[in-house]
Write an enzyme that holds these catalytic residues in place. Sequence first.
Site, PDB file in Angstrom:
ATOM      1  N   ASP A  32       0.849  -1.194   0.000  1.00  0.00           N
ATOM      2  CA  ASP A  32       0.000   0.000   0.000  1.00  0.00           C
ATOM      3  C   ASP A  32       0.889   1.249   0.000  1.00  0.00           C
ATOM      4  O   ASP A  32       1.892   1.315   0.705  1.00  0.00           O
ATOM      5  CB  ASP A  32      -0.930   0.005   1.220  1.00  0.00           C
ATOM      6  N   ILE A  33       0.489   2.230  -0.799  1.00  0.00           N
ATOM      7  CA  ILE A  33       1.296   3.444  -0.940  1.00  0.00           C
ATOM      8  C   ILE A  33       1.243   4.307   0.323  1.00  0.00           C
ATOM      9  O   ILE A  33       2.149   5.110   0.571  1.00  0.00           O
ATOM     10  CB  ILE A  33       0.820   4.228  -2.187  1.00  0.00           C
ATOM     11  N   ASN A  88     -13.008  -3.083   2.372  1.00  0.00           N
ATOM     12  CA  ASN A  88     -13.961  -1.980   2.453  1.00  0.00           C
ATOM     13  C   ASN A  88     -14.897  -2.071   1.258  1.00  0.00           C
ATOM     14  O   ASN A  88     -14.434  -2.199   0.115  1.00  0.00           O
ATOM     15  CB  ASN A  88     -13.224  -0.636   2.450  1.00  0.00           C
ATOM     16  N   GLY A  94     -15.458   3.305   3.590  1.00  0.00           N
ATOM     17  CA  GLY A  94     -14.059   3.701   3.443  1.00  0.00           C
ATOM     18  C   GLY A  94     -13.417   3.274   2.139  1.00  0.00           C
ATOM     19  O   GLY A  94     -12.211   3.474   1.958  1.00  0.00           O
ATOM     20  N   GLN A  95     -14.200   2.681   1.228  1.00  0.00           N
ATOM     21  CA  GLN A  95     -13.605   2.269  -0.045  1.00  0.00           C
ATOM     22  C   GLN A  95     -13.326   3.504  -0.894  1.00  0.00           C
ATOM     23  O   GLN A  95     -14.204   4.351  -1.100  1.00  0.00           O
ATOM     24  CB  GLN A  95     -14.540   1.314  -0.802  1.00  0.00           C
ATOM     25  N   HIS A 101     -10.267  -5.242  -3.466  1.00  0.00           N
ATOM     26  CA  HIS A 101      -8.937  -5.508  -2.925  1.00  0.00           C
ATOM     27  C   HIS A 101      -9.061  -5.894  -1.466  1.00  0.00           C
ATOM     28  O   HIS A 101      -9.959  -5.427  -0.758  1.00  0.00           O
ATOM     29  CB  HIS A 101      -8.005  -4.305  -3.090  1.00  0.00           C
ATOM     30  N   LEU A 102      -8.151  -6.750  -1.028  1.00  0.00           N
ATOM     31  CA  LEU A 102      -8.086  -7.172   0.359  1.00  0.00           C
ATOM     32  C   LEU A 102      -6.859  -6.529   0.979  1.00  0.00           C
ATOM     33  O   LEU A 102      -5.739  -6.687   0.466  1.00  0.00           O
ATOM     34  CB  LEU A 102      -7.962  -8.701   0.460  1.00  0.00           C
ATOM     35  N   HIS A 103      -7.066  -5.799   2.061  1.00  0.00           N
ATOM     36  CA  HIS A 103      -5.935  -5.246   2.802  1.00  0.00           C
ATOM     37  C   HIS A 103      -5.390  -6.338   3.719  1.00  0.00           C
ATOM     38  O   HIS A 103      -6.162  -7.008   4.427  1.00  0.00           O
ATOM     39  CB  HIS A 103      -6.374  -4.093   3.698  1.00  0.00           C
TER      40      HIS A 103
END
Length: 116
Positions: A32-33, A88, A94-95, A101-103
């Site tokens: 993640d950036i 999300n 919060g998306q 995508h899965l965090h």
Amino acid sequence: MSQADSIFTKIIQGDIPADIIYQDDDCICIKDIQPQAPTHLLVIPKKPIPCLAQATEQDHALLGHLMLRVGDIARHCGVEEAFRVVINNGADAGQTVFHLHLHILAGKAFSEGSLV
Ligand code: 5GP
């Protein structure tokens, strides 16, 4: 912006750089950036499903694949003992990128019993 033009599609296509941890025919895992934990990775299907609620029965195997790769990636990164997986779904949840995508979050203490 169309679904096909999501930032993650551009990363998958190699048009935008990312720190790639893993990829196969069906998914990619990047750092993640803006990490919110010492380990913060995103596991992203190459198919641009906008959000989890828009996945269909046709995505059954793909969703299983993503979950299994999460476990593999956690082991690969040495965080398999404790990590959190977050999806999300929708702006109010919060998306911000409308490409499923899965965090994977790890390396910090998460509050026991707390999801938020
Ligand atoms: P969401 O808020 O949609 O659940 O998560 C989107 C995530 O994508 C955020 O954690 C955000 O930091 C990350 N992100 C957004 N743009 C980029 C990018 O260009 N590269 C990478 N590696 N991560 C990004």
